[in-house]
Design an enzyme around this catalytic site. Structure first.
Site, short mmCIF file in Angstrom:
data_model
loop_
_atom_site.label_atom_id
_atom_site.label_comp_id
_atom_site.label_asym_id
_atom_site.label_seq_id
_atom_site.Cartn_x
_atom_site.Cartn_y
_atom_site.Cartn_z
N ARG A 110 -0.93 9.31 0.08
CA ARG A 110 -2.14 9.77 -0.61
C ARG A 110 -2.14 11.26 -0.92
O ARG A 110 -2.61 11.68 -1.98
CB ARG A 110 -3.37 9.42 0.23
CG ARG A 110 -3.68 7.95 0.20
CD ARG A 110 -4.90 7.60 1.03
NE ARG A 110 -5.21 6.19 0.91
CZ ARG A 110 -6.17 5.57 1.57
NH1 ARG A 110 -6.90 6.26 2.45
NH2 ARG A 110 -6.40 4.29 1.40
N ARG A 135 -3.18 10.48 6.62
CA ARG A 135 -3.29 9.07 6.99
C ARG A 135 -2.78 8.17 5.88
O ARG A 135 -3.06 8.38 4.71
CB ARG A 135 -4.76 8.71 7.29
CG ARG A 135 -4.94 7.23 7.58
CD ARG A 135 -6.38 6.90 7.92
NE ARG A 135 -7.30 7.06 6.82
CZ ARG A 135 -7.43 6.22 5.80
NH1 ARG A 135 -6.65 5.16 5.68
NH2 ARG A 135 -8.35 6.45 4.85
N GLN A 160 -8.36 14.39 4.33
CA GLN A 160 -7.70 13.67 3.24
C GLN A 160 -8.58 13.54 2.00
O GLN A 160 -9.75 13.16 2.10
CB GLN A 160 -7.31 12.26 3.71
CG GLN A 160 -6.57 11.46 2.66
CD GLN A 160 -6.04 10.16 3.22
OE1 GLN A 160 -6.77 9.16 3.27
NE2 GLN A 160 -4.79 10.15 3.65
N HIS A 188 -12.36 12.16 1.41
CA HIS A 188 -12.35 10.78 1.87
C HIS A 188 -12.30 10.59 3.38
O HIS A 188 -13.04 9.78 3.93
CB HIS A 188 -11.15 10.07 1.23
CG HIS A 188 -11.02 8.62 1.58
ND1 HIS A 188 -12.03 7.70 1.31
CD2 HIS A 188 -10.02 7.91 2.17
CE1 HIS A 188 -11.66 6.51 1.72
NE2 HIS A 188 -10.46 6.60 2.26
N PHE A 239 0.86 -1.18 0.00
CA PHE A 239 0.00 0.00 0.00
C PHE A 239 0.90 1.24 0.00
O PHE A 239 2.10 1.15 0.27
CB PHE A 239 -0.89 -0.01 1.25
CG PHE A 239 -2.36 -0.16 0.96
CD1 PHE A 239 -2.82 -1.16 0.14
CD2 PHE A 239 -3.29 0.70 1.53
CE1 PHE A 239 -4.18 -1.30 -0.12
CE2 PHE A 239 -4.64 0.57 1.28
CZ PHE A 239 -5.09 -0.43 0.45
N LEU A 277 -15.12 5.26 -4.46
CA LEU A 277 -13.70 4.96 -4.23
C LEU A 277 -13.19 3.81 -5.09
O LEU A 277 -13.85 2.79 -5.25
CB LEU A 277 -13.49 4.61 -2.76
CG LEU A 277 -12.06 4.76 -2.25
CD1 LEU A 277 -11.63 6.21 -2.32
CD2 LEU A 277 -11.98 4.27 -0.82
N HIS A 302 -8.76 11.32 -1.20
CA HIS A 302 -8.23 10.08 -1.78
C HIS A 302 -7.97 10.31 -3.26
O HIS A 302 -8.82 10.84 -3.97
CB HIS A 302 -9.24 8.94 -1.59
CG HIS A 302 -8.65 7.58 -1.80
ND1 HIS A 302 -8.25 7.15 -3.05
CD2 HIS A 302 -8.39 6.56 -0.95
CE1 HIS A 302 -7.77 5.91 -2.94
NE2 HIS A 302 -7.84 5.54 -1.67
N GLU A 343 -6.81 1.90 -3.00
CA GLU A 343 -5.36 1.97 -3.18
C GLU A 343 -4.79 0.59 -3.47
O GLU A 343 -3.71 0.45 -4.04
CB GLU A 343 -4.74 2.53 -1.90
CG GLU A 343 -3.34 3.01 -2.02
CD GLU A 343 -2.96 3.84 -0.79
OE1 GLU A 343 -1.92 3.54 -0.20
OE2 GLU A 343 -3.71 4.77 -0.44
#
Length: 587
Positions: free
Chosen positions: A286, A398, A240, A353, A119, A252, A242, A255
């Site tokens: 991100r 994050r 955040q 997000h 990730f 979404l 995304h 990731e």
């Protein structure tokens, strides 16, 4: 009218991963637990988490919790509290194994161990290979975890109040929380739930923005309840975006797609992330990827007839890999983007997000009121966990795979701490009827009739203001205007009226209560963002392009009364290891 009342040892508001994991600890300890949820528990937003949950199990490559901790501190742009981050990364391993033993159907490696994928923001391990620490159940990890926790709570006889809406916390003159006033959506009747302890686990507030990956239920209810009870919110400027939401829709694309080998291209077919993050490329953090996509579009390299998005290429992975590891993404792409990713690329653009900020807590789940000298005052009887809380493990940004981890680790920790609290405080405190009347007045306000602004009209206006004035890139001019516009919207709220005054399943009343919550959250975001004069993590300012550790290594603290801002120093000292000092954040 006689107000219906119920009594429990513990009240949990929110039935996502944090709430259900806490409830399971309590129910297994034979305590009387009430879980209030405005939707059926398995419809909670945890169900939408796709890619996985981070834990340094080292099933694929050599790994340990120290590397996980370093990546999280770096990902937070050094604003995360390092004691809390160490706690989360160490607890990740037993937490994931506990989930496995409870029945979560993780994907498996050939040797039977839990499958782990790479990730964003995961550093190279000791052998120089990309770390892979995100434990996954295909691309439906949140779904698998939420259903398992719900089933275990049913076995443990947790008491669920499904489709009940939390109106306000009830507190006494000493500031202790005594429970909450709720509303049964089906009947429109209020219910007072008295509890020795109350846990807020209501999730995030992504619906403050017009384009978001968040469900319609994510309206910041718990955070707004805390604000009205005199509790501040921390680090609300850090929201955040995304990088890979379906363009024009916001749904979404995990990731995990890039973790499996997918990559981004612009209109020229160029893998542009090589210019922005030469080492990590498409698996950079991100905030880095989101800014890169927006920059590509702004500089004229966007795709499509309006040049307003980029493309996520997956077809080279092959149909078998996509069917095995990314089945949900293929289905979503077909439905919402009209493309089959096994054949053609997916159009993507950043979407609102996740909230890094929220209700301030310590790492055991106690809600605290921070002071500028670094001290904290515990709010008696009140706990918080999950996205609505801010333990500050995410800081300014994050990492993917740490959200499920956050809710599970701190939901579990809060549940265990509530057990200890109840041993020391076995009796109910006396109910404060004046606080109940105050909560009831918030509900009765929506019985006002006459001509006025419709809820939907003001909600649409507000969400557009937030999108235009608190997006990926922010300047003083844009945000100053945003603060004034949110104040105007807040002023208009008193002129909003409901056309439907019926009680049975009156969703218009629920939407009005949610709008009140959203506006409070929106003000916390724009005001905190305006005052932070630097760029850090998800907070990116072209007028203050550099991170300023000398002046801004501190958490913002927003109080609703008087729209007051205060600050609290970052906790840079871990529990058992040496501090990770701030350094340039490159991928």
């Amino acid at each position: 009218m006689t107000l219906a009342r119920r009594r429990f040892d513990a009240l949990i508001i929110g039935a996502g991963g944090a709430g259900l994991n806490a409830a399971l600890q309590l129910a297994n300890a034979n305590l009387r637990v009430a879980v209030v949820s405005k939707v059926f528990p398995t419809r909670s937003h945890t169900v939408a988490a796709q890619g996985g949950v981070n834990a340094a199990l080292a099933n694929v490559f050599e790994d340990n919790w120290h590397w996980h901790m370093f990546d999280t501190v770096k990902g937070s742009d050094y604003l995360g509290d390092q004691d809390a981050i160490e706690f989360m990364c160490r607890e990740a391993i037993p937490t994931v194994y506990e989930l496995e033993h409870n029945g979560v159907p993780f994907s498996r490696l050939d040797d039977g161990k839990i499958y782990q994928r790479a990730f964003g923001g995961q550093s190279q391990n000791f052998g120089g290979a990309q770390a892979a620490r995100t434990c996954a159940a295909a691309d439906r990890t949140g779904h698998a975890i939420l259903h398992t926790l719900y089933q275990q709570n049913i076995r443990a006889r947790t008491h669920f109040f499904d489709e009940y809406f939390g109106i306000d916390l009830i507190r006494d003159e000493e500031g202790a929380i005594l429970g909450a006033l709720t509303l049964e959506i089906e009947t429109g009747e209020p219910l007072l739930i008295e509890a020795k302890t109350t846990l807020l686990a209501t999730g995030g507030g992504g619906q403050v923005f017009r384009t978001t990956s968040n469900a319609h239920i994510n309206t910041g209810d718990g955070m707004a309840m805390a604000l009205r009870a005199g509790v501040p919110l921390m680090d609300m400027e850090f929201f955040q975006f995304h990088p890979t939401g379906i363009a024009g829709r916001g749904m979404l694309i995990t990731e995990g797609v890039r973790g499996e080998g997918g990559y981004l291209i612009n209109k020229d077919g160029e893998r542009f992330m090589e210019r922005y993050a030469p080492n990590a490329k498409d698996l950079a953090s991100r905030d880095v990827v989101s800014r890169a996509i927006v920059t590509e579009v702004k500089e004229g390299r966007g795709c499509g007839p309006n040049a307003d998005h980029v493309l996520l290429k997956v077809d080279h992975l092959g149909e078998d890999i996509i069917a095995k590891r990314l089945p949900g993404i293929r289905e979503s792409s077909k439905i919402f983007a009209g493309v089959d990713p096994a054949v053609e690329p997916i159009p993507v653009f950043p979407t609102a997000h996740y909230m890094m900020g929220g209700i301030p807590t310590d790492r055991l789940g106690h809600v605290v009121i921070p002071s500028s000298d670094g001290s904290e005052e515990i709010v008696p009887g009140l706990f918080a966990a999950g996205e609505c809380a801010c333990v500050s493990v995410h800081g300014a940004n994050r990492l993917g795979g740490n959200s499920l981890l956050d809710i599970l680790v701190f939901g579990r920790a809060a549940g265990q701490q509530i057990i200890n609290h109840l041993k020391e405080n076995p009796e109910h405190r006396a109910m404060d009827e004046s606080s109940v009347e105050q909560a009831m007045s918030r509900l009765s306000r929506w019985e006002e009739t006459g001509e006025g602004i419709p809820v939907r009209e003001l909600r649409d206006e507000f969400r557009k203001v937030m999108e235009d004035h608190a997006g990926v890139f922010r300047t003083d001019e844009i945000m100053s205007e945003g603060v004034e516009k949110v104040k105007e919207v807040r002023e208009k709220l008193k002129d909003v009226r409901l056309g439907d005054q019926s009680k049975i399943f009156n969703t218009a009343r629920i939407e009005a209560l949610e709008l009140e919550n959203l506006i409070d959250i929106g003000m916390a975001i724009v005001l905190s963002a305006l005052e932070r004069k630097e760029s850090r993590g998800a907070h990116s300012r072209p007028d203050y392009t550099e991170r300023d550790d000398e002046n801004w290594m501190k958490h913002s603290v927003y109080f609703k009364e008087g729209d007051r801002l205060d600050y609290k120093p970052v906790q840079t000292k871990p529990l058992t290891v040496e501090t990770f000092p701030p350094k340039p954040r490159v991928y």
